[in-house]
Design an enzyme around this catalytic site. Structure first.
Site, PDB file in Angstrom:
ATOM      1  CE  LYS A  22      -3.050   0.336   3.823  1.00 22.19           C
ATOM      2  NZ  LYS A  22      -2.506   2.019   4.275  1.00 22.19           N
ATOM      3  CD  GLN A 169      -0.066   7.879   7.380  1.00 20.77           C
ATOM      4  OE1 GLN A 169      -0.026   9.080   8.030  1.00 20.77           O
ATOM      5  NE2 GLN A 169      -0.438   7.127   6.751  1.00 20.77           N
ATOM      6  CG  ASP A 319       0.304  -0.236   9.418  1.00 18.35           C
ATOM      7  OD1 ASP A 319       0.225   0.839  10.217  1.00 18.35           O
ATOM      8  OD2 ASP A 319       0.687   0.422   8.284  1.00 18.35           O
ATOM      9  NE  ARG A 350      -4.809   0.163  13.301  1.00 16.92           N
ATOM     10  CZ  ARG A 350      -4.267   0.174  12.161  1.00 16.92           C
ATOM     11  NH1 ARG A 350      -3.163  -0.397  11.694  1.00 16.92           N
ATOM     12  NH2 ARG A 350      -4.945   0.225  11.058  1.00 16.92           N
ATOM     13  NE  ARG A 398      -2.653  -1.954   8.709  1.00 24.77           N
ATOM     14  CZ  ARG A 398      -2.801  -1.936   7.356  1.00 24.77           C
ATOM     15  NH1 ARG A 398      -2.629  -3.986   6.610  1.00 24.77           N
ATOM     16  NH2 ARG A 398      -1.829  -1.695   6.290  1.00 24.77           N
TER      17      ARG A 398
HETATM   18  C1  S3P Z   1       2.342   5.161   6.370  1.00 27.47           C
HETATM   19  C2  S3P Z   1       3.397   4.700   6.941  1.00 27.47           C
HETATM   20  C3  S3P Z   1       2.991   4.975   8.441  1.00 27.47           C
HETATM   21  C4  S3P Z   1       1.369   3.574   8.322  1.00 27.47           C
HETATM   22  C5  S3P Z   1       0.889   3.544   7.504  1.00 27.47           C
HETATM   23  C6  S3P Z   1       1.079   3.876   6.106  1.00 27.47           C
HETATM   24  C7  S3P Z   1       3.549   5.332   4.704  1.00 27.47           C
HETATM   25  O1  S3P Z   1       1.733   5.738   8.768  1.00 27.47           O
HETATM   26  O2  S3P Z   1       0.681   3.303   9.332  1.00 27.47           O
HETATM   27  O3  S3P Z   1      -0.539   2.287   7.261  1.00 27.47           O
HETATM   28  O4  S3P Z   1       2.629   4.562   4.002  1.00 27.47           O
HETATM   29  O5  S3P Z   1       3.708   5.980   4.881  1.00 27.47           O
HETATM   30  P1  S3P Z   1       3.070   7.072  10.111  1.00 27.47           P
HETATM   31  O6  S3P Z   1       4.229   6.995   9.405  1.00 27.47           O
HETATM   32  O7  S3P Z   1       2.203   7.478  10.262  1.00 27.47           O
HETATM   33  O8  S3P Z   1       3.360   5.829  12.034  1.00 27.47           O
END
Ligand code: S3P
Length: 438
Positions: A22, A169, A319, A350, A398
């Site tokens: 993803k 993120q 995750d 969660r 999830r």
């Molecule tokens: C992701 C980063 C994660 C993860 C999310 C996807 C990404 O979040 O939980 O499902 O693709 O950068 P965080 O970076 O906020 O922990």
């Protein structure tokens, strides 16, 4: 809201693949939409979250379509994103929201971001802060949530930003804003998080330097970049494979091979933790695909032992905690987890959602502020949900998939209130589960 009961199952077997990663799929669409020329993507995850990213990039001028098994993207070029005519609907996807806010923060366009009830509760202050420093003007709903309106900066300024939370993120939002910002934008990452943005941006030809000082990663991106179109091959998602790994470990007699799974060290924490609990997981055919390490995983039923999980591993399996909690509920002895505050701001809280779900299914769970303590059954099946009761999945894919796996190792089955959220990340989950347990 399709409710569903997951019944006890026979052993999992066979050889199969899970859909594309993803995180990598989102980035392939975004970077392809910024490169001038045609980017091709194979193995793209066709889940709702990634389709929300694709729809947003189309609304800002990119052409994105599927021909045969491949996706083709004609990008607009950095600096040339069009102003979207309608609100960008991010659905359930935090990754789409935070990364696209970053991307558009350094373009002189105004965009409104909206999402579903789950996403509209999640904190956006963590990206609003650095993007405002770079010059974006953001009006969020109270508590720093969606719906939110962002006026991108016409003259963005580069910043040096030290991440206050371990979040790929947030890191990615700042780096993507840096793409259309003059000079060098720097992110300091005290705790390493998934590095797909860095790997893929380098593949697309961005100038990016990563250095490491005493465990801290420093990432510098040179702005006003030009991206070159690529052929991206997306490996299987380790976060999707996780449900089948745990299922095969827990259901007696299972012996399963999952091919082509991404094992990037910033994502592979669950495998090491399950192995430390006694899980029989073998990595076969280790190789590199499209700049990412990949392997085939052979997983056999194992007697698991509870452990204290080092919070330092959390970012590499952030995750995977919901399904790890299911594994812990069937292990011999007690599993403790700490340092998991971030789990409270995912698609659902969660810690609370899994504590309630596992308790309803008959597991012994204690919820703490930053983790769960779980006393396992020593391999005996969980009782399952009582007649007429169902697990609340709270718009969290999830949770739904983790409790589906709990159902396989229950006496009376586990009923969940809604399977629809599964389509955000793993639309073929139910079909693959049926195939693996046939
Ligand atoms: C992701 C980063 C994660 C993860 C999310 C996807 C990404 O979040 O939980 O499902 O693709 O950068 P965080 O970076 O906020 O922990």
């Amino acid at each position: 809201m399709p409710a569903h009961t997951f019944h006890p199952s026979g052993p999992l077997g066979g050889t199969f693949q899970v859909p594309g990663d993803k995180s990598i799929s989102h980035r392939a669409i975004m970077f392809g939409a910024l490169a001038v020329g045609e980017t091709r993507v194979s193995g793209l995850l066709e889940g709702e979250d990634v389709m929300a990213t694709a729809a947003a990039m189309r609304a800002m001028g990119a052409q994105i379509e599927k021909t045969g098994a491949e996706w083709r993207i004609h990008g607009v070029g950095i600096g040339s994103l069009l102003e979207p005519k309608a609100a960008l609907d991010m659905g359930n996807s935090g990754t789409s929201t935070r990364l696209l806010m970053g991307l558009t923060a350094s373009h002189a366009i105004t965009a409104t971001f909206i999402g579903d009830a789950s996403l509209s509760r999640r904190p956006m202050g963590r990206v609003i802060e650095p993007l405002s420093q770079m010059g974006a003007q953001i009006e969020a709903s109270s508590g720093g949530t969606l719906p939110l309106l962002q006026r991108g900066a016409a003259t963005p300024v580069p910043i040096t930003y030290r991440l206050p939370v371990a979040s790929a993120q947030v890191k990615s939002a700042v780096l993507l804003a840096g793409l259309n910002t003059p000079g060098i934008t720097t992110v300091i990452e005290p705790v390493p998080t998934r590095d797909h943005t860095e790997r893929m941006l380098a593949g697309f030809g961005a100038r990016l330097e990563v250095t490491q000082e005493a465990g801290t990663r420093i990432i510098r991106i040179h702005g006003e970049a030009e991206l070159r179109p690529q052929h991206v091959i997306v490996p299987g998602d380790p976060s999707s494979a996780a449900f089948f790994i745990v299922a095969a470990l827990l259901v007696p007699g299972s012996d399963l091979v999952i091919e082509n799974v991404g094992i990037n060290p910033t994502r592979a924490g669950l495998i090491a933790v399950l192995q430390a609990m006694g899980g029989d997981i073998t990595l076969l055919n280790n190789r590199e695909v499209g700049g990412e390490p990949v392997a085939d995983l052979r997983v056999r039923h194992s007697a698991l032992t509870g452990i204290a999980i080092d919070p330092a591993v959390a970012p590499a399996m952030i995750d995977e905690f919901p399904v790890l909690f299911v594994a812990a509920a069937l292990a011999q002895g007690t599993t403790t987890t700490t340092g998991l505050d971030e789990l409270r701001v995912k698609e659902s809280d969660r810690l609370a959602t899994m504590a309630a779900a596992l308790t309803l299914a008959g597991a012994r769970v204690e919820e703490h502020e930053d983790g769960l303590t779980i006393h396992g059954t020593g391999g005996d099946p969980l009782p399952g949900t009582p007649p007429g009761a169902e697990v609340a999945t709270r718009l969290d894919h999830r949770i739904a998939m983790s409790m589906a796996i709990a159902g396989l190792v229950s006496r009376n089955g586990v009923q969940i209130d809604d399977t629809a959220p599964i389509a955000t990340s793993f639309p073929t989950f139910l079909a693959l589960l049926a195939e693996a347990t046939r």
